[in-house]
Structures are given as C-alpha cells and as structure tokens.
Write an enzyme that holds these catalytic residues in place. Structure first.
Site, PDB file in Angstrom:
ATOM      1  N   GLU A  60      45.695 -45.126  41.866  1.00  0.00           N
ATOM      2  CA  GLU A  60      46.774 -44.710  42.749  1.00  0.00           C
ATOM      3  C   GLU A  60      47.222 -45.839  43.666  1.00  0.00           C
ATOM      4  OE1 GLU A  60      44.084 -42.844  42.127  1.00  0.00           O
ATOM      5  OE2 GLU A  60      45.050 -41.188  41.045  1.00  0.00           O
ATOM      6  N   HIS A 129      41.575 -31.114  43.936  1.00  0.00           N
ATOM      7  CA  HIS A 129      42.888 -31.078  43.301  1.00  0.00           C
ATOM      8  C   HIS A 129      43.900 -30.216  44.055  1.00  0.00           C
ATOM      9  CE1 HIS A 129      40.469 -32.751  40.107  1.00  0.00           C
ATOM     10  NE2 HIS A 129      41.537 -32.921  39.337  1.00  0.00           N
TER      11      HIS A 129
END
Length: 325
Positions: A60, A129
C-alpha cells in the site's frame, strides 16, 4: 437508465472516466485481470489495456507513492486500497503528503488523486478488513472523504471525485455493494461533493447517518412512522467537509436529532457532527442529542458482529428515549 447495484455503478463510473480522460489511470492489488476482490474493476483492463488499468505489488505504501508521483506529472490516478483496514501502510502518502501538497507548493500544484477503498461490517470479513476508519481521514485537513449509501450517488460522487483537483478518499461499504439495485443513468452525471441529501422528509426528529447506516435509519423511520413519529433521514454523503447548512436546517426544523454511525462511539465522525450542532443549534433542540454507534471495542470476529453493529432497532429505541425526555 439501467438497474444497477452499487458495485456496478462504481465500475460504470470508472469506465466513464477512463474513456473521458486518457490521463486517468486505475491501479491496485489484483485490479487488472481479476477485476479486484469485489470485481469493481472487472473488464476495465480488457477494454483500456494494462497501461491504464494495472496491478501493483502487495504494498500500500508503494501504491500511495506512485499515486503522488503520477498526479504531480499531470495524471489523474484512481488507486484502490484493497481494504480500508490496510490504510495504515499508506497513511503517510495520504495524510502526510497528498493532503498537504497544494499548501506546501503555494497553490501552484494540485494532486487529483481518488483513493478508493471498501470497508464496513455485516459481511463476515476476516479481522482488520471491516474497520470504520473514516474518522482518522476526516480529521486530516486537505483531503475530502466521501461515503455513498446507494448506487446512484456512488456513480455521481465517484465521477465528481475523479474530476476534483484535490485528493479525495472514496469509501465503499462492502455490505452495500450488492444488497440492492436502483435506476442509474448510463450516461455521465455528477453529484456534488460536500453536499448532504435529505433521503426522507420528517418533522419530529432528524436521523443523521452515512454509508450503510442510512439504510438502517430509513428502516427505523418507517417503523417510527407506524407509531406516529415523523423522522427525517439525512445522508451526509461527504463526511469531510460536512454540509453544515443542511444539517442545521434539518435540526432546527425538527428540534430533535440522533446521530447514527457504524464506527465505534469514540471513532467515526459522529462526535464532530454533534459538536457542530451543539455550537450552532443548541437553542433549537427540545431534547439532548442522541448518539447511536458501535461499542468502544475492536471490531469483533464475524460470529459476533451482528450483535455489535448498530441496527434500526437501536435507532428506534434512541428516538423513543428522546420523545420521552
């Protein structure tokens, strides 16, 4: 006009922007051939090629750095952070760099980046998540934070985000991706950023929500209507910047307000909304401000999330509490 789910509306918006501007790029983990974890980019690489819809390494921080470099070179990047719970790896790029670049460069450069990321509970994802981390982003000046609650708004808001000359963080609730359909124009259109929407008119109490909690608030309003309570439902749509004008107008009309968010009480943006109402409209209130949110604990494992997440029943109970004040 087509009948679309929210994920289909997002794909449609991405395709539209890729066709409209050849400087628009889509990239992220598995967004190419696989079309993303939720298939939000399905078919885009096939149509626009691997130079414009590309897979990245599972990093990321690299996605964030790539986005900034491309934006400074005149591109309009649309990076996908596979799940918003992974934002900590890219936080420096988003908040430390992208959000402050225009200020740092004296207004001579813009960073038109639209970060996309799914989030939210109710679908039994693994740990990390589903977390609602929009509060971290909304507290960071220089970046807009958008959270649609339906397919029509998702398409229009996403097109507006991509065309905005400043960074936008676009959050997509996973439970809403395929939970319902509605009519969405196939041609391009925009929904303005920073503008809330009255989803349901009412006179007795205002329910302020965003994301999946808008649907829960509508359910609550329908239940309350059967008991003679007229609830107005206000969808924030953009949580940074807030549409203070619309919030204040609704609260001053009804005299009661319940803030509803999926995030923990200490997180999200509910406290910010409540603070603004308290400062601007406290003399219009006939009861304390209600707050419906998740408990101040980490997001639970899947088997327990139904008990943990706020629901329409919780909203109804809070409104009745205010009615009895």
């Amino acid at each position: 006009m087509a009948n679309m789910t929210m994920i289909e509306a997002i794909t449609n918006a991405l395709a539209n922007e890729l066709r409209t501007n050849d400087r628009t790029l889509v990239f992220g983990e598995d967004v190419g051939k696989n079309g993303g974890v939720f298939r939000a980019t399905q078919g885009l690489q096939e149509e626009f090629g691997a130079d414009r819809v590309m897979d990245t390494p599972l990093a990321e921080s690299g996605i964030g750095g790539l986005s900034i470099g491309l934006a400074l070179e005149g591109f309009r990047p649309i990076p996908e952070i596979q799940f918003n719970g992974f934002i900590f790896e890219v936080m420096d790029s988003v908040v430390g760099q992208a959000a402050r670049t225009r200020y740092r460069m004296g207004g001579t450069r813009n960073l038109p980046i639209t970060f996309r990321a799914p989030f939210g509970g109710g679908v039994h994802t693994p740990e990390l998540h589903a977390d609602s981390l929009e509060g971290l982003l909304a507290q960071s000046p220089g970046i807009k934070v958008v959270i649609p609650s339906n397919p029509y708004d998702a398409k229009g808001l996403l097109i507006s985000a991509v065309r905005d000359n400043d960074p936008v963080y676009f959050l997509e609730h996973m439970k809403l991706y395929r939970s319902f359909r509605e009519d969405v124009p196939e041609e391009e259109y925009t929904v303005p950023l920073g503008k809330a929407k009255i989803v349901k008119e009412g006179t007795d109490v205002t329910l302020i929500a965003y994301g999946a909690m808008v649907q829960e608030s509508v359910k609550a309003a329908d239940t309350l209507a059967k008991e003679g309570v007229s609830a107005e439902v206000l969808d924030l749509r953009t949580v940074q910047p807030l549409d203070i004008e619309t919030i204040v107008a609704s609260v001053e009309k009804t005299g009661k307000v319940v803030m509803v968010q999926e995030a923990q009480r200490q997180a999200g943006i509910g406290s910010k909304v409540i603070a603004e109402i308290s400062e601007r409209s406290i003399l219009s209130l006939t009861a304390p401000i209600g707050f419906v949110a998740a408990p101040d604990t980490v997001f639970p494992f899947g088997m327990a999330e139904k008990d943990w997440l706020p629901s329409a029943d919780d909203i109804v109970a809070k409104v009745k509490e205010l009615e009895e004040f």
